[in-house]
Design a protein around this motif. Sequence first.
Motif, PDB file in Angstrom:
ATOM      1  N   GLY A  81     -19.845  47.512   9.698  1.00 13.01           N
ATOM      2  CA  GLY A  81     -21.096  46.792   9.919  1.00 13.01           C
ATOM      3  C   GLY A  81     -22.272  47.747  10.045  1.00 13.01           C
ATOM      4  N   HIS A  82     -23.459  47.209  10.033  1.00 17.59           N
ATOM      5  CA  HIS A  82     -24.662  48.033  10.174  1.00 17.59           C
ATOM      6  C   HIS A  82     -24.609  48.825  11.485  1.00 17.59           C
ATOM      7  CE1 HIS A  82     -28.753  49.374   9.975  1.00 17.59           C
ATOM      8  NE2 HIS A  82     -29.049  48.787  11.117  1.00 17.59           N
ATOM      9  N   SER A  95     -20.713  52.289   6.351  1.00 14.59           N
ATOM     10  CA  SER A  95     -21.993  51.589   6.256  1.00 14.59           C
ATOM     11  C   SER A  95     -23.196  52.512   6.419  1.00 14.59           C
ATOM     12  CB  SER A  95     -22.016  50.489   7.318  1.00 14.59           C
ATOM     13  OG  SER A  95     -21.532  50.991   8.561  1.00 14.59           O
ATOM     14  N   GLU A 130     -14.267  47.189  11.899  1.00 18.56           N
ATOM     15  CA  GLU A 130     -15.056  46.474  12.909  1.00 18.56           C
ATOM     16  C   GLU A 130     -16.541  46.555  12.556  1.00 18.56           C
ATOM     17  OE1 GLU A 130     -14.686  44.736  15.793  1.00 18.56           O
ATOM     18  OE2 GLU A 130     -12.491  44.632  15.752  1.00 18.56           O
ATOM     19  N   ASN A 131     -17.288  45.547  12.961  1.00 17.12           N
ATOM     20  CA  ASN A 131     -18.714  45.482  12.626  1.00 17.12           C
ATOM     21  C   ASN A 131     -19.645  45.972  13.721  1.00 17.12           C
ATOM     22  OD1 ASN A 131     -17.339  43.486  10.817  1.00 17.12           O
ATOM     23  ND2 ASN A 131     -19.428  43.380  10.001  1.00 17.12           N
ATOM     24  N   ARG A 132     -19.142  45.968  14.955  1.00 18.67           N
ATOM     25  CA  ARG A 132     -20.008  46.369  16.058  1.00 18.67           C
ATOM     26  C   ARG A 132     -19.305  47.380  16.952  1.00 18.67           C
ATOM     27  NH1 ARG A 132     -20.414  40.952  16.169  1.00 18.67           N
ATOM     28  NH2 ARG A 132     -22.270  40.095  15.145  1.00 18.67           N
ATOM     29  N   LYS A 134     -13.717  41.518  13.028  1.00 21.83           N
ATOM     30  CA  LYS A 134     -14.785  41.014  13.906  1.00 21.83           C
ATOM     31  C   LYS A 134     -14.392  39.642  14.460  1.00 21.83           C
ATOM     32  CE  LYS A 134     -17.620  39.231  10.065  1.00 21.83           C
ATOM     33  NZ  LYS A 134     -17.290  40.035   8.873  1.00 21.83           N
ATOM     34  N   ALA A 170     -10.427  43.106   8.306  1.00 17.48           N
ATOM     35  CA  ALA A 170     -11.751  42.976   8.936  1.00 17.48           C
ATOM     36  C   ALA A 170     -11.571  42.133  10.198  1.00 17.48           C
ATOM     37  CB  ALA A 170     -12.737  42.321   7.979  1.00 17.48           C
TER      38      ALA A 170
END
Length: 227
Positions: A80-81, A99, A57-59, A37, A35
């Motif tokens: 991520g969202h 996600s 990655e989250n973004r 980020k 992860a």
Amino acid sequence: MDNTIEENLKEVRERIKNSCEKVGREPAEITLIAATKNVPPDRIKEAVKCGINIIGENRVQEALSKYESIKESVKWHMIGHLQTNKVKKAIELFEMIQSVDSIRLAEEIQKRASNAGKVLDVLVEVNTSKEETKYGLKVEETVKFLKRIRSFDNIRVKGFMTIGIFTPYPEQVRPCFKTLRNLKRDAEEAGIELKHLSMGMSSDFEVAIEEGSSMVRIGTSIFGKRD
Ligand SMILES: *Cc1c(COP(=O)(O)O)cnc(C)c1O
């Protein structure tokens, strides 16, 4: 002095192996996802040198900004969202979107993937902790949701993802992981075979492996504390 990424990874792999042994599983059944980020490209590359081949990655924006310097040496997963207005970019970059948390998002992925002539692997995110601040489908709505998006031609549902409750005590997260495991069984009873349970982070991945995780997403234990 902080440990190196190489040392950290060695320890994480050792811990994965030990958890597997405890419950009679094979370490090869567990996919380790770094992860990343807030982790800069040079540190990610160091992890890649030590065998990491999937990063989470989250973004979308952050992933894009790192993409040029890391690119094809790894596979990218979105963990991520995901906002619907970022889906077009996301499907260019990510091998898997872990996600998927609403029908609206699933519809947008279907539309964009179809336009791009792609079939995208996804996981359905489930809110097993029932914490209001967390994204994800409600447990009791998940199988119905699965049945619905199964008819989307450009999406391949590979399993579930969850983030357990926030606590320093891993044992307290176990019920969340059990919930996800039971959902997989429910889906299978409804005729939907799923391959993956993405569950377990730095603080709770050992419990997650004991409960049947096939993908652990680990940041802090590899890269150290985030800013
Ligand atoms: C940050 C993050 C992780 C990793 O968390 P650590 O506690 O640093 O291991 C895993 N999954 C998701 C969705 C995350 O956002």
